[in-house]
Design a protein around this motif. Structure first.
Motif, mmCIF file in Angstrom:
data_model
loop_
_atom_site.group_PDB
_atom_site.id
_atom_site.type_symbol
_atom_site.label_atom_id
_atom_site.label_comp_id
_atom_site.label_asym_id
_atom_site.label_seq_id
_atom_site.Cartn_x
_atom_site.Cartn_y
_atom_site.Cartn_z
ATOM 1 N N LEU A 60 3.297 17.544 1.413
ATOM 2 C CA LEU A 60 3.178 18.974 1.674
ATOM 3 C C LEU A 60 2.859 19.238 3.142
ATOM 4 O O LEU A 60 3.397 20.167 3.761
ATOM 5 N N THR A 61 1.964 18.424 3.705
ATOM 6 C CA THR A 61 1.589 18.598 5.108
ATOM 7 C C THR A 61 2.784 18.367 6.021
ATOM 8 O O THR A 61 3.025 19.119 6.977
ATOM 9 N N GLU A 62 3.572 17.337 5.709
ATOM 10 C CA GLU A 62 4.763 17.066 6.510
ATOM 11 C C GLU A 62 5.789 18.177 6.361
ATOM 12 O O GLU A 62 6.439 18.582 7.336
ATOM 13 N N ALA A 63 5.956 18.696 5.135
ATOM 14 C CA ALA A 63 6.926 19.769 4.910
ATOM 15 C C ALA A 63 6.518 21.047 5.634
ATOM 16 O O ALA A 63 7.358 21.788 6.151
ATOM 17 N N ALA A 64 5.195 21.345 5.659
ATOM 18 C CA ALA A 64 4.725 22.554 6.348
ATOM 19 C C ALA A 64 4.943 22.432 7.849
ATOM 20 O O ALA A 64 5.324 23.409 8.514
#
Length: 408
Positions: free
Chosen positions: A18-22
């Motif tokens: 999720l952090t990478e996608a954000a």
């Protein structure tokens, strides 16, 4: 020495994706602050997406949605084949606390269960820009889901396209538990009225000559037939089956004469549930088991479903079908005030609405009623109290889970 399994790895892996996608640390920090307010609504997990809602300062409600790429049926089959081949498969995946060993694709046939950053997409209603990109609400939704996975990773299976219950069923089959019976030719029974089973063709008996006319005495009493009738010729069912079918027809006629409408069964399975619940059909229970491909436990649950809800209850037990998402959303809104764990996730699959934290499942039937289920022994089974009102059916499910008071 047994290995101590953990589950936190699921949460860590999804949080990292999720952090990478954000792609924005400030956005992730804003999402964490939003979570800290405790204002999030219930977390709903479905096949391919999760949703929740957040109140906004202007009085509107933000409805974020986390979209995740689902795995294909072939990919799921490979994952399940790999897991069930393990000697410790039941330990690592037999409960909702799925071991985070399986977060490593090396243990799932090379197919990752945790979505990668490119498998994740965000939408939200808070602003026009958030309709196609990440915002604090949608990232917070993902982090809420990741937090749920820390102790109960099973919702991730639903999110990726196949509920964990499918794998649990395969593991029970592997262990010789409540496994389906192998398909066999059904024994002669009332099932023949629905599905004709091939039987050897017997030569027709020789035709007897027509007797001469005789005078019949229709006024005095005559003795009843006191010998067994010959077996009916093929392909007719045997005499016991014909007697049972005749008794069933008489039962239906008696119901009509009493001023009641016989139950209308929408399919063969619910009709078999009705038939074997009657005295003249009880002897054909095993034939019904073989015909429907159920095990003994499954047939017992089918009879419970019919007892509690009639043909609609039996049909809801046997068949899954797709319903409109708005119908499920309305049901979720109706049961929300009754849920003991208001922020726990709800899983939606076809016509099933599952509140795993409360141990309650509702199934929408073809008669537009909701049927409550509980799983006291790990398998969902029907309980009394179906209703067109999902809140009433949910209350019935909670009532069924309470210990019964013994009379003083």
């Amino acid at each position: 020495m047994s290995v101590q399994h953990t589950t936190a790895g699921w949460s860590d892996a999804l949080t990292a994706a999720l952090t990478e996608a954000a792609g924005d640390a400030a956005l992730v920090n804003a999402a964490r602050r939003l979570i800290a307010t405790g204002s999030a609504g219930p977390l709903n997990v479905n096949q391919g997406f999760a949703t929740t809602k957040f109140p906004q300062i202007d009085g509107r409600v933000a409805r974020p949605r986390l979209n995740v790429t689902t795995l294909s049926a072939q990919e799921w089959d490979r994952i399940e084949d790999t897991i069930t081949a393990r000697p410790d498969a039941v330990d690592v995946a037999g409960t909702s606390a799925v071991s985070d060993q399986l977060a490593d694709p090396a243990h799932t046939g090379g197919i990752p269960l945790v979505p990668a950053s490119h498998d994740i997409a965000h939408t939200c209603t808070c602003t026009p820009e958030a309709a196609t990109s990440a915002c604090a609400h949608s990232v917070a939704l993902g982090l809420l889901l990741a937090d749920r996975l820390r102790t109960a990773p099973a919702p991730l299976f639903t999110l990726r396209g196949r509920p964990h219950q499918h794998l649990k069923k395969r593991l029970r089959t592997k262990d010789g538990g409540s496994e389906p019976r192998p398909a066999t030719a059904p024994t002669p029974g009332p099932v023949a009225a629905h599905v004709a089973s091939p039987q050897p063709v017997r030569p027709a008996p020789p035709t007897a000559p027509i007797p001469d006319p005789v005078d019949l005495d229709l006024t005095s009493a005559l003795p009843v037939l006191n010998r067994q009738l010959p077996a009916p010729p093929a392909p007719l069912p045997d005499a016991a089956v014909l007697e049972a079918l005749a008794a069933d027809a008489a039962h239906r006629a008696g119901t009509l004469l009493d001023g009641h409408e016989p139950p209308l069964c929408p399919d063969t399975g619910s009709d078999l549930a009705r038939f074997i619940s009657l005295p003249h059909g009880a002897a054909f229970r095993q034939a019904a088991v073989d015909h429907l491909g159920l095990d003994i436990v499954g047939m017992g649950h089918l009879q419970l479903a019919y007892t509690h809800g009639g043909p609609g209850g039996a049909a809801a037990y046997l068949e899954r079908f797709a319903v409109d998402h708005d119908l499920l959303a309305h049901a979720q809104a109706q049961i929300q005030p009754l849920r003991p764990a208001a922020t726990a996730s709800i899983e939606c699959e076809d016509n099933w609405l599952t509140d795993a934290a409360a141990g309650i499942q509702l199934r929408y039937g073809p008669d537009a009623r909701w049927y409550p289920y509980r799983a006291p022994y790990g398998t969902w089974q029907p309980v009394p109290g179906p209703s067109a009102d999902p809140a009433q059916a949910y209350r019935a499910g909670r009532t069924a889970g309470r210990p019964q008071r013994r009379p003083q």
